[in-house]
Each structure stands twice: as structure tokens, then as C-alpha cells.
Design an enzyme around this catalytic site. Structure first.
Site, PDB file in Angstrom:
ATOM      1  N   LYS A 112       0.815  -1.213   0.000  1.00 37.59           N
ATOM      2  CA  LYS A 112       0.000   0.000   0.000  1.00 37.59           C
ATOM      3  C   LYS A 112       0.849   1.264   0.000  1.00 37.59           C
ATOM      4  O   LYS A 112       0.359   2.337  -0.353  1.00 37.59           O
ATOM      5  CB  LYS A 112      -0.944   0.012   1.208  1.00 37.59           C
ATOM      6  CG  LYS A 112      -0.285   0.232   2.560  1.00 37.59           C
ATOM      7  CD  LYS A 112      -1.308   0.200   3.674  1.00 37.59           C
ATOM      8  CE  LYS A 112      -0.668   0.435   5.032  1.00 37.59           C
ATOM      9  NZ  LYS A 112      -0.091   1.779   5.174  1.00 37.59           N
ATOM     10  N   ASP A 113       2.121   1.159   0.372  1.00 36.25           N
ATOM     11  CA  ASP A 113       3.006   2.324   0.403  1.00 36.25           C
ATOM     12  C   ASP A 113       3.779   2.511  -0.895  1.00 36.25           C
ATOM     13  O   ASP A 113       4.550   3.465  -1.028  1.00 36.25           O
ATOM     14  CB  ASP A 113       4.009   2.200   1.557  1.00 36.25           C
ATOM     15  CG  ASP A 113       3.340   2.329   2.921  1.00 36.25           C
ATOM     16  OD1 ASP A 113       2.282   2.988   2.990  1.00 36.25           O
ATOM     17  OD2 ASP A 113       3.872   1.765   3.898  1.00 36.25           O
ATOM     18  N   ARG A 123      -8.547   9.008   2.153  1.00 38.75           N
ATOM     19  CA  ARG A 123      -9.377   7.811   1.952  1.00 38.75           C
ATOM     20  C   ARG A 123     -10.098   7.465   3.238  1.00 38.75           C
ATOM     21  O   ARG A 123     -11.318   7.169   3.221  1.00 38.75           O
ATOM     22  CB  ARG A 123      -8.492   6.633   1.520  1.00 38.75           C
ATOM     23  CG  ARG A 123      -9.236   5.295   1.474  1.00 38.75           C
ATOM     24  CD  ARG A 123      -8.274   4.121   1.283  1.00 38.75           C
ATOM     25  NE  ARG A 123      -7.354   3.961   2.388  1.00 38.75           N
ATOM     26  CZ  ARG A 123      -7.655   3.326   3.520  1.00 38.75           C
ATOM     27  NH1 ARG A 123      -8.859   2.814   3.716  1.00 38.75           N
ATOM     28  NH2 ARG A 123      -6.753   3.192   4.478  1.00 38.75           N
ATOM     29  N   ARG A 124      -9.391   7.469   4.349  1.00 36.39           N
ATOM     30  CA  ARG A 124     -10.013   7.161   5.623  1.00 36.39           C
ATOM     31  C   ARG A 124     -10.960   8.272   6.054  1.00 36.39           C
ATOM     32  O   ARG A 124     -12.064   8.025   6.545  1.00 36.39           O
ATOM     33  CB  ARG A 124      -8.931   6.936   6.685  1.00 36.39           C
ATOM     34  CG  ARG A 124      -8.209   5.596   6.533  1.00 36.39           C
ATOM     35  CD  ARG A 124      -6.986   5.490   7.405  1.00 36.39           C
ATOM     36  NE  ARG A 124      -6.439   4.129   7.415  1.00 36.39           N
ATOM     37  CZ  ARG A 124      -5.200   3.819   7.750  1.00 36.39           C
ATOM     38  NH1 ARG A 124      -4.355   4.792   8.100  1.00 36.39           N
ATOM     39  NH2 ARG A 124      -4.784   2.569   7.735  1.00 36.39           N
ATOM     40  N   ARG A 143       0.888  11.708  10.754  1.00 30.74           N
ATOM     41  CA  ARG A 143       1.719  10.756  10.031  1.00 30.74           C
ATOM     42  C   ARG A 143       2.781  10.205  10.954  1.00 30.74           C
ATOM     43  O   ARG A 143       2.990  10.691  12.052  1.00 30.74           O
ATOM     44  CB  ARG A 143       2.371  11.431   8.815  1.00 30.74           C
ATOM     45  CG  ARG A 143       1.383  11.767   7.694  1.00 30.74           C
ATOM     46  CD  ARG A 143       2.103  12.185   6.421  1.00 30.74           C
ATOM     47  NE  ARG A 143       3.152  11.246   6.087  1.00 30.74           N
ATOM     48  CZ  ARG A 143       4.428  11.602   5.890  1.00 30.74           C
ATOM     49  NH1 ARG A 143       4.798  12.858   5.974  1.00 30.74           N
ATOM     50  NH2 ARG A 143       5.329  10.673   5.601  1.00 30.74           N
ATOM     51  N   ARG A 189       2.539   7.324  16.060  1.00 31.96           N
ATOM     52  CA  ARG A 189       1.121   7.690  16.103  1.00 31.96           C
ATOM     53  C   ARG A 189       0.503   7.375  17.453  1.00 31.96           C
ATOM     54  O   ARG A 189      -0.318   8.149  17.960  1.00 31.96           O
ATOM     55  CB  ARG A 189       0.362   6.967  14.993  1.00 31.96           C
ATOM     56  CG  ARG A 189       0.788   7.403  13.599  1.00 31.96           C
ATOM     57  CD  ARG A 189      -0.161   6.904  12.550  1.00 31.96           C
ATOM     58  NE  ARG A 189       0.524   6.722  11.269  1.00 31.96           N
ATOM     59  CZ  ARG A 189      -0.084   6.445  10.141  1.00 31.96           C
ATOM     60  NH1 ARG A 189      -1.389   6.313  10.108  1.00 31.96           N
ATOM     61  NH2 ARG A 189       0.589   6.279   9.017  1.00 31.96           N
ATOM     62  N   CYS A 212      -1.306   9.324  -3.732  1.00 35.20           N
ATOM     63  CA  CYS A 212      -1.485   9.325  -2.281  1.00 35.20           C
ATOM     64  C   CYS A 212      -2.480  10.381  -1.830  1.00 35.20           C
ATOM     65  O   CYS A 212      -3.025  10.309  -0.747  1.00 35.20           O
ATOM     66  CB  CYS A 212      -0.145   9.564  -1.599  1.00 35.20           C
ATOM     67  SG  CYS A 212       0.618  11.127  -2.036  1.00 35.20           S
TER      68      CYS A 212
END
Length: 294
Positions: free
Chosen positions: A82-83, A125-126, A143, A149, A234
């Protein structure tokens, strides 16, 4: 003398776990090989005060690892799929996709919080999907790696944050999850939970046979084809999640329209050998639905 294979990895605890996981699988299946892990800090890991779209996109997480591969200081790179950018250089192809870990997103709540008012997440997206579940919440950018986090969460920067369950499980931290979000509620990022192994074109990587997972590859191809067809980087809140069952791909996708500030979701099913076509077709259908609306 054993053959030495050098894996390049980001420095975070999760990235190192992922590299070590791949290394262990290779050494178990191929005892003639010794794997060494070389860690490095990427530009994306250094810049934490701005969103990725402001500083160059997902490519910042792979730039230094790509250079190490090209200069032959490493033989492989291991990434969270995903990155990775949607466009991968032909000279540095993805050679193997791992079996998928739990692809779901999860919400982690700050201790002692009864009401969630601020959610920390830099992922649009979230954000756009969580706005439906938490309409009274505001969002603040956040981030950094998992530990960063969690520290920011406990320091009171926000009331809750969102992480991938795959990362928590790999670190043995799944008990920290406060609410697990079903893909029907929040569609995951393309490739979430899948590891990608990248190397140099034209070289013999026979030993990656123990890493390659057919379902992981099929899901990856469908999801990334969907995002690529929508020019999703992104900064674009595009999501895709493929399930593989009985030779079929069932792809869920989310397309966000910048002009209207709204999104639609859809599904497409077909034979797994047509994974990329299914991704492109679903993308085209969702775009057409927006045009019809307009």
C-alpha cells in the site's frame, strides 16, 4: 559458502519485522542462502509535518531503497504494498507478493476518552469514509510509524487514530484495536496487508518461490489496476479491496470526485485470471456513474 542475499528495509519497527519475515521464509526454504537486512531512513520517514501529496507522494518511501537496489548495495527491497507508488520502474519490478494479512482498518482510542471529537489521520481515503460513521468529528493530520502515532494519541493530539490491522498484528499489538472497521464500512487502501518484494530486472530470484502467494498477487493486480485507472496517488481518496474465492475476484472500489466532493462505491466480479481487466472496468463504470449524475 552460502549465497548472501541483502534485503533493503526502512528503519521502522514494522518495516524491519516485514523484512525479517521475508528473510526467515527464504532461509527456511533455501538453506543455501544467508539473508542480511540493511536498513535506511527514507525521505518519507523524515518528513512528518506535511501530507505526502505536498512533498512528492508515496515515492518518497521507496526512493532510497530504489537507489540501493540500482547501485547493487542490496538485492531486494521489502515494502508494504500500500506504500508503493502505482507506477514501478521496469528495471525494478515487483517480483513476489506475500499472503495477505488482515486488510481491515482499525480505530484506536485514547485512554479515558468517552466521546470522540478529533480523529488523527492524514489519509483522505479514511477521512471521507469515516465522516459517515463519525459525522460530528473533525480530523487532524497525523503521520509517522505505528509507535509515533500511538505516542501522539496518548499525548492528546487527538481522541482517536486509524491504523491498519495488518501492521498491529505483525507487531503483536492487535489488542490495542478499539474498533475494527469491516471493509463494507471502510474500504481499505489498495494492497493493504500484502508485502511486495522488489528486485532488479533480468536477475535470477528463484528463491522467491517461497514468498509468492497467488491470491495475494491476484488481489494486488486487481486493486492496483483500479487505482491506476483513476490516476489515484497518495492524495486521492481512492480505495480498492479484492476478495478471491472459487477462482473468482470480487473487487470493491471507491471513487471520489474532486469537483462534487462526494464519492461512490461499486463492485465487480470475474475470473481471477482477468484481475487487472476487472480493476480497469470497475474504475470506468464508477467514473461513468458520476458523469451520468452530472
Amino acid at each position: 559458502m552460502k549465497k548472501v542475499v541483502r534485503i533493503g528495509s526502512r528503519e521502522s519497527k514494522l518495516a524491519v519485522w516485514q523484512a525479517e519475515h521475508v528473510a526467515h521464509m527464504i532461509e527456511q526454504a533455501h538453506p543455501e542462502i544467508e539473508v542480511q537486512i540493511i536498513t535506511m531512513k527514507t525521505t518519507g520517514d523524515r518528513i512528518l509535518d506535511r501530507n505526502l501529496d505536498q512533498v512528492g507522494g508515496k515515492g518518497l518511501f521507496v526512493k532510497e531503497l530504489d537507489i540501493a537496489l540500482m547501485e547493487k548495495r542490496t538485492d531486494l527491497s521489502v515494502h508494504s504494498l500500500k506504500d508503493m507508488p502505482m507506477e514501478v520502474p521496469e528495471t525494478l519490478p515487483i517480483l513476489a507478493y506475500s499472503k495477505r494479512e488482515d486488510p481491515r482498518d482499525v480505530i484506536l482510542f485514547r485512554k479515558g476518552i468517552d466521546t470522540v471529537k478529533v480523529i488523527g489521520s492524514s489519509s483522505r481515503r479514511r477521512q471521507v469514509q469515516l465522516e459517515k460513521l463519525y459525522p460530528d468529528c473533525t480530523f487532524t493530520g497525523m503521520r509517522g510509524n505505528v509507535q509515533t502515532r500511538l505516542r501522539k494519541l496518548e499525548e492528546g493530539m487527538c481522541d482517536a487514530t486509524v491504523l491498519a490491522m495488518a501492521g498491529l498484528k505483525r507487531l503483536g499489538m492487535e489488542s490495542a484495536a478499539g474498533r475494527i472497521l469491516d471493509p463494507e464500512e471502510v474500504i481499505p487502501a489498495a494492497g493493504q496487508g500484502i508485502l511486495a518484494v522488489q528486485g532488479r530486472a533480468g536477475e535470477d530470484y528463484y528463491y522467491l518461490d517461497c514468498i509468492m502467494d497467488q491470491d495475494g498477487q491476484t488481489a494486488a493486480l486487481a486493486e492496483r489496476a483500479f487505482v491506476r485507472a483513476l490516476d489515484g496517488g497518495c492524495s486521492s481518496p481512492i480505495a480498492a479491496y479484492a476478495q478471491i474465492a472459487d477462482g473468482q475476484v470480487i473487487l470493491s472500489g471507491l471513487y471520489y470526485n474532486e469537483e462534487t466532493g462526494s464519492y461512490i462505491v461499486g463492485k465487480k466480479q470475474g475470473p481471477e485470471k482477468e484481475a487487472e481487466r476487472i480493476g480497469r472496468t470497475l474504475a470506468a463504470e464508477l467514473k461513468e456513474r458520476f458523469e451520468v449524475r452530472g
